[in-house]
Design an enzyme around this catalytic site. Sequence first.
Site, mmCIF file in Angstrom:
data_model
loop_
_atom_site.group_PDB
_atom_site.id
_atom_site.type_symbol
_atom_site.label_atom_id
_atom_site.label_comp_id
_atom_site.label_asym_id
_atom_site.label_seq_id
_atom_site.Cartn_x
_atom_site.Cartn_y
_atom_site.Cartn_z
ATOM 1 N N MET A 129 5.640 0.527 3.086
ATOM 2 C CA MET A 129 7.069 0.606 3.346
ATOM 3 C C MET A 129 7.494 2.068 3.435
ATOM 4 O O MET A 129 7.299 2.822 2.483
ATOM 5 C CB MET A 129 7.860 -0.094 2.234
ATOM 6 C CG MET A 129 7.596 -1.579 2.129
ATOM 7 S SD MET A 129 8.678 -2.395 0.891
ATOM 8 C CE MET A 129 8.073 -1.650 -0.618
ATOM 9 N N MET A 148 0.848 -1.196 0.000
ATOM 10 C CA MET A 148 0.000 0.000 0.000
ATOM 11 C C MET A 148 0.884 1.247 0.000
ATOM 12 O O MET A 148 1.496 1.580 1.013
ATOM 13 C CB MET A 148 -0.905 0.005 1.226
ATOM 14 C CG MET A 148 -1.780 -1.242 1.374
ATOM 15 S SD MET A 148 -3.183 -1.253 0.264
ATOM 16 C CE MET A 148 -4.185 0.052 0.958
ATOM 17 N N SER A 149 0.940 1.933 -1.133
ATOM 18 C CA SER A 149 1.783 3.117 -1.250
ATOM 19 C C SER A 149 1.079 4.377 -0.763
ATOM 20 O O SER A 149 1.712 5.418 -0.592
ATOM 21 C CB SER A 149 2.192 3.314 -2.710
ATOM 22 O OG SER A 149 1.057 3.623 -3.498
ATOM 23 N N GLY A 150 -0.237 4.306 -0.571
ATOM 24 C CA GLY A 150 -1.000 5.500 -0.248
ATOM 25 C C GLY A 150 -1.575 6.150 -1.484
ATOM 26 O O GLY A 150 -2.133 7.242 -1.413
ATOM 27 N N GLY A 151 -1.455 5.460 -2.625
ATOM 28 C CA GLY A 151 -2.014 5.966 -3.869
ATOM 29 C C GLY A 151 -3.286 5.239 -4.249
ATOM 30 O O GLY A 151 -3.687 4.261 -3.608
ATOM 31 N N CYS A 205 11.310 9.129 -5.761
ATOM 32 C CA CYS A 205 10.731 9.350 -4.433
ATOM 33 C C CYS A 205 11.701 10.003 -3.456
ATOM 34 O O CYS A 205 11.280 10.742 -2.569
ATOM 35 C CB CYS A 205 10.197 8.038 -3.856
ATOM 36 S SG CYS A 205 11.457 6.785 -3.498
ATOM 37 N N ASP A 247 -3.967 3.387 -6.953
ATOM 38 C CA ASP A 247 -3.842 2.067 -7.567
ATOM 39 C C ASP A 247 -3.726 0.959 -6.526
ATOM 40 O O ASP A 247 -4.423 -0.066 -6.611
ATOM 41 C CB ASP A 247 -2.633 2.036 -8.503
ATOM 42 C CG ASP A 247 -2.846 2.884 -9.748
ATOM 43 O OD1 ASP A 247 -4.010 3.039 -10.171
ATOM 44 O OD2 ASP A 247 -1.860 3.398 -10.293
ATOM 45 N N CYS A 278 14.187 -0.777 -6.789
ATOM 46 C CA CYS A 278 13.194 -0.781 -5.716
ATOM 47 C C CYS A 278 12.272 -1.988 -5.860
ATOM 48 O O CYS A 278 11.968 -2.681 -4.885
ATOM 49 C CB CYS A 278 12.392 0.517 -5.732
ATOM 50 S SG CYS A 278 11.227 0.674 -4.358
#
Length: 358
Positions: A33, A8-11, A201, A13, A102
Amino acid sequence: MSRVLVAMSGGVDSSVAAKLLVDAGHEVVGATMRLVTNEVVGAEGSNTCCSLKDVEDARTVCERLGIAHHTFDLDDDFTEQVITRWVEAYEAGLTPNPCIWCNRYMKFELLWDLARKLGCDKLATGHYARVLHDPEGGPARLAKARFLEKDQSYVLWPVRQEVLRNLVLPLGELASKDEARAIAQEAGLVTARKHDSQDICFVPDGDWPAYLDRWRGRPEEVGRIVDADGTVVGWHRGMARYTIGQRKGLGVSAGRRLYVVAKDTVTNTVRVGGNDELMSDSFCATEAIWPAGMVPHEPVRGEAVCCYHGFAHACTVIPTAEGAFRVDCDKPVRAVAPGQSVVVYDGDVVLCGGVIAP
């Protein structure tokens, strides 16, 4: 049903990926992360991920979906596996893609290990790509997304077969990005209208040459720009600012268009030349991964893509050593940049990928 750890990137998608898995009846666990600790990241006006706001958004989405959420502080691992490699690649005169590393070392190695420690048997991300499973138990295959405009299979070539067999990519079958946003909007997810992350990032202001200077603790050395005869035609502002095929920003006046055709870290020179000097019909790749886990014993036909969203070039791939292969293209390819990835496809399916060698 499976117990799935979703990155979960917070985006939007990754939020929709989690939503689709919950709807499908899986036991879903969210994981974010923290890869960088610079709080400027994610500031208004930037297009990066990994900020405190992103972590909070991921947690809020998980609460909305009724699933557990974990945050892992992995900045030391990220510095070692991604940032340091990125700096060293630039210092070697290459043009690196940190997102590849990454994915390779963080999302699909370290996070997969964490997934298993949490009792998950599957790993999911919000990438637009597909995993094709063989009903008879053969190797899984990585393939392009249905929505080709958003396809991200190019950056997923490092995923090993062990992980690929257990990887779930829920967005691979979507028809458009608008469909993903509509799903998030209908579900009331806070990320529904959030902008996509685009910049590196760990370089929130986009000024990566300045970041390199700060990392090294000194400005990059200026040097000569030379032509094919070695004649000095100008001065560069630091070799990292130039990449193969670049024309703009050279500060060189000539009676024809000139492009960066080579970089020499030993002499700290950038060589320029005509468009014809940018053409290559054969090049090699290292750090190779064959996602299906099978290295062919004979040359194979495919289509090579040498940069993200680049053109596909008909080619023959010849394995040359363990973790390496050569690409012989049917027609010359323009501006093949060492340090970038080459991904070879058979139709929609990824055959192999590697880092273009100098």
